[in-house]
Motif scaffolding. Structure first.
Motif, PDB file in Angstrom:
ATOM      1  N   PHE A 171      -2.021   1.269   0.437  1.00  0.00           N
ATOM      2  CA  PHE A 171      -2.404  -0.266  -0.051  1.00  0.00           C
ATOM      3  C   PHE A 171      -4.035  -0.093  -0.314  1.00  0.00           C
ATOM      4  N   TYR A 172      -4.340  -0.881  -1.407  1.00  0.00           N
ATOM      5  CA  TYR A 172      -5.521  -1.238  -1.540  1.00  0.00           C
ATOM      6  C   TYR A 172      -5.996  -2.598  -1.793  1.00  0.00           C
ATOM      7  N   VAL A 173      -7.087  -2.998  -1.007  1.00  0.00           N
ATOM      8  CA  VAL A 173      -7.508  -4.566  -0.949  1.00  0.00           C
ATOM      9  C   VAL A 173      -8.656  -4.651  -1.700  1.00  0.00           C
ATOM     10  N   THR A 174      -8.940  -5.478  -2.653  1.00  0.00           N
ATOM     11  CA  THR A 174     -10.076  -5.835  -3.304  1.00  0.00           C
ATOM     12  C   THR A 174     -10.484  -6.830  -2.708  1.00  0.00           C
ATOM     13  N   THR A 175     -12.017  -7.010  -2.886  1.00  0.00           N
ATOM     14  CA  THR A 175     -12.840  -8.179  -2.184  1.00  0.00           C
ATOM     15  C   THR A 175     -13.720  -8.826  -3.163  1.00  0.00           C
ATOM     16  N   ARG A 176     -14.209  -9.924  -2.418  1.00  0.00           N
ATOM     17  CA  ARG A 176     -14.995 -10.768  -3.392  1.00  0.00           C
ATOM     18  C   ARG A 176     -16.743 -10.147  -3.550  1.00  0.00           C
TER      19      ARG A 176
ATOM     20  N   SER B   2       7.744 -13.297   9.649  1.00  0.00           N
ATOM     21  CA  SER B   2       6.581 -13.542  10.761  1.00  0.00           C
ATOM     22  C   SER B   2       5.481 -12.634  10.121  1.00  0.00           C
ATOM     23  N   TRP B   3       4.249 -12.743  10.522  1.00  0.00           N
ATOM     24  CA  TRP B   3       3.244 -12.110  10.296  1.00  0.00           C
ATOM     25  C   TRP B   3       2.122 -11.957  11.412  1.00  0.00           C
ATOM     26  N   GLU B   4       1.282 -10.686  11.412  1.00  0.00           N
ATOM     27  CA  GLU B   4       0.310 -10.442  12.366  1.00  0.00           C
ATOM     28  C   GLU B   4      -0.729  -9.821  11.683  1.00  0.00           C
ATOM     29  N   GLU B   5      -2.032 -10.401  12.068  1.00  0.00           N
ATOM     30  CA  GLU B   5      -3.341  -9.880  11.419  1.00  0.00           C
ATOM     31  C   GLU B   5      -3.473  -8.273  11.574  1.00  0.00           C
TER      32      GLU B   5
ATOM     33  N   GLN C  49      -0.405   1.407   6.750  1.00  0.00           N
ATOM     34  CA  GLN C  49      -0.095   0.002   6.681  1.00  0.00           C
ATOM     35  C   GLN C  49      -0.950  -0.858   7.530  1.00  0.00           C
ATOM     36  N   GLY C  50      -2.371  -0.420   7.149  1.00  0.00           N
ATOM     37  CA  GLY C  50      -3.264  -1.141   7.796  1.00  0.00           C
ATOM     38  C   GLY C  50      -3.746  -1.137   9.210  1.00  0.00           C
ATOM     39  N   ASP C  51      -3.238   0.057   9.711  1.00  0.00           N
ATOM     40  CA  ASP C  51      -4.117   0.568  11.049  1.00  0.00           C
ATOM     41  C   ASP C  51      -5.459   0.889  10.726  1.00  0.00           C
ATOM     42  N   THR C  52      -5.873   1.775   9.989  1.00  0.00           N
ATOM     43  CA  THR C  52      -7.163   2.157   9.620  1.00  0.00           C
ATOM     44  C   THR C  52      -7.712   1.866   7.988  1.00  0.00           C
TER      45      THR C  52
END
Length: 330
Positions: free
Chosen positions: A158-163, A127-130, A173-176
Motif C-alpha cells: 500500500f502506498y499513501v500519498t500526502t499533502r 468496522s475500522w481501526e486506526e 497492511q499498515g503495521d510498519t
C-alpha cells in the motif's frame, strides 16, 4: 445551529473550491448509458471510491468532512442503497483515499485528507481501526491524498500519498511504514498519485512527474513530460502509462516520451481507470470515456452530464463502473 468544521481538503483533493450540494453516485453499466441515480445519504461531496475484489456490488465511498459528520458509506447492491460505514473512525474526517487489497477481499485501507488519519478494516469496511503510528509521521498541517494498492513480488504494497510529506509505503497492511521522500522537494512533496509501470514507480506531484527506479531510493524528475503542471491522476496499463493533468490526458509507452491525447477534452482529470475495453476518466466536465483517439462524454439518462466528478472505480470483470458526482440526483 452548531458551527461546522472548516474544509481543509477541498483544494487538496478537488483542486478547486466547490459547493456542498447533495452527493450522488452513479452506476455506469454501459459505455453510453448510466442507470438511475442512487444517492449516498449525505450532504457531503463524495471524493473516493473502492470496489471489493471479487464482489463488484460491494462499494465503499468516502466523502469530504462537512457538513455531516459521517464520512464513509457502504453499498452491497452496486450503489443502489447505502449504509453508513464509519464505525471506529473519527467524525468529520475527509476520506480522500480508499483501496482494497486485491488478494484479500476483506482488507481495505482509508486515508483522511483533513487531519492525516489512516484507517484499516478487516471486514470489508464494516468496522475500522486506526493504523498505529501513521498520523505521528506527518508534518503539521499535512494529510493524506490517495491510498493505492499495488501487487509487487507476490505481495500487496500500500502506498499513501500526502499533502506535504511525499509518499509512505507499507508492505504489511499498515503495521510498519517506509518514507519515500528523497529527491522530492518543495511542491514535489505534494503527491497526488502513484502508479507502477515497467517495474518503475511514478509519482504525480504538484511539480510534475517523478520516477523511482526499483533499485533506487531517490526520486528523479521526468524532464520529458511536456508541461510543468500538477499531475492529478495516473493509470498504468500493460502497454501504456496515462497521466491526468489540468489540461487533459497524456500517454506514454515507455514513461519517457509523452504526448497529449488531442481528442481528449482540455479539462482537469481527477481520476482515471481502465475497464479493459475502454478508459473512464473523472473530470471537471463529467465522465469522459473512450480509448486511443475516440473519446466522448458519458451521458446520464440520455442527457448531457457536465458536472464535476472526482472519483471513479471498478474491477476489470465488473459489469459496471461506479463514479462519484457532485450534482443533486433525484
Amino acid at each position: 445551529m452548531t458551527p461546522q468544521p472548516a474544509l481543509p481538503t477541498i483544494n487538496w483533493k478537488a483542486g478547486a473550491a466547490i459547493a456542498l450540494i447533495a452527493a450522488g453516485l452513479i452506476a455506469l453499466t454501459l459505455p453510453h448509458m448510466a442507470q438511475a441515480q442512487p444517492t449516498v445519504p449525505t450532504r457531503n461531496v463524495p471524493i473516493s471510491l473502492a470496489v471489493r475484489p471479487g464482489e463488484p456490488d460491494w462499494v465503499i465511498a468516502g466523502t469530504l468532512n462537512a457538513p455531516d459528520p459521517e464520512n464513509l458509506y457502504r453499498s452491497e447492491d452496486g450503489a443502489v442503497s447505502w449504509l453508513t460505514a464509519s464505525e471506529g473512525t473519527e467524525p468529520n474526517i475527509s476520506v480522500a483515499g480508499l483501496a482494497f487489497d486485491p488478494r484479500d477481499e476483506d482488507f481495505v485501507m482509508a486515508g483522511d485528507g483533513a487531519l492525516g488519519y489512516v484507517y484499516r478494516s478487516e471486514d470489508a469496511g464494516e468496522s475500522w481501526e486506526e493504523a498505529p503510528g501513521f498520523r505521528e509521521l506527518l508534518a503539521e498541517n499535512s494529510a493524506v491524498g490517495e491510498v493505492i494498492a499495488i501487487r509487487q513480488n507476490r505481495r500487496t504494497v500500500f502506498y499513501v500519498t500526502t499533502r506535504y510529506d511525499a509518499v509512505y509505503r507499507t508492505p504489511d497492511q499498515g503495521d510498519t511504514w517506509d518514507h519515500l521522500e528523497a529527491g522530492l522537494a518543495g511542491e514535489a512533496r505534494r503527491v497526488r498519485e502513484v502508479a507502477r509501470f515497467d517495474d518503475v514507480l511514478y509519482a504525480g506531484t504538484h511539480d510534475g512527474l517523478y520516477r523511482l527506479d526499483e533499485e533506487s531510493e531517490t526520486w528523479s524528475s521526468v524532464p520529458t513530460f511536456p508541461i510543468p503542471t500538477i499531475i492529478f491522476s495516473l493509470l498504468a496499463e500493460e502497454d501504456a502509462l496515462y497521466a491526468g493533468t489540468a489540461s487533459g490526458l497524456y500517454r506514454s509507452e515507455d514513461g519517457e516520451a509523452w504526448a497529449r491525447i488531442d481528442s481528449f477534452p482540455n479539462t482537469i482529470v481527477y481520476d482515471v481507470i481502465s475497464t479493459g475495453g475502454r478508459i473512464d476518466a473523472a473530470t471537471d466536465e463529467g465522465i469522459v470515456t473512450g480509448r486511443d483517439d475516440a473519446w466522448e462524454a458519458a451521458p446520464l439518462n440520455d442527457g448531457a452530464y457536465g458536472e464535476t466528478v472526482y472519483a471513479v472505480a471498478n474491477m476489470p470483470q465488473a459489469p459496471r463502473t461506479i463514479y462519484a458526482a457532485t450534482e443533486t440526483m433525484c
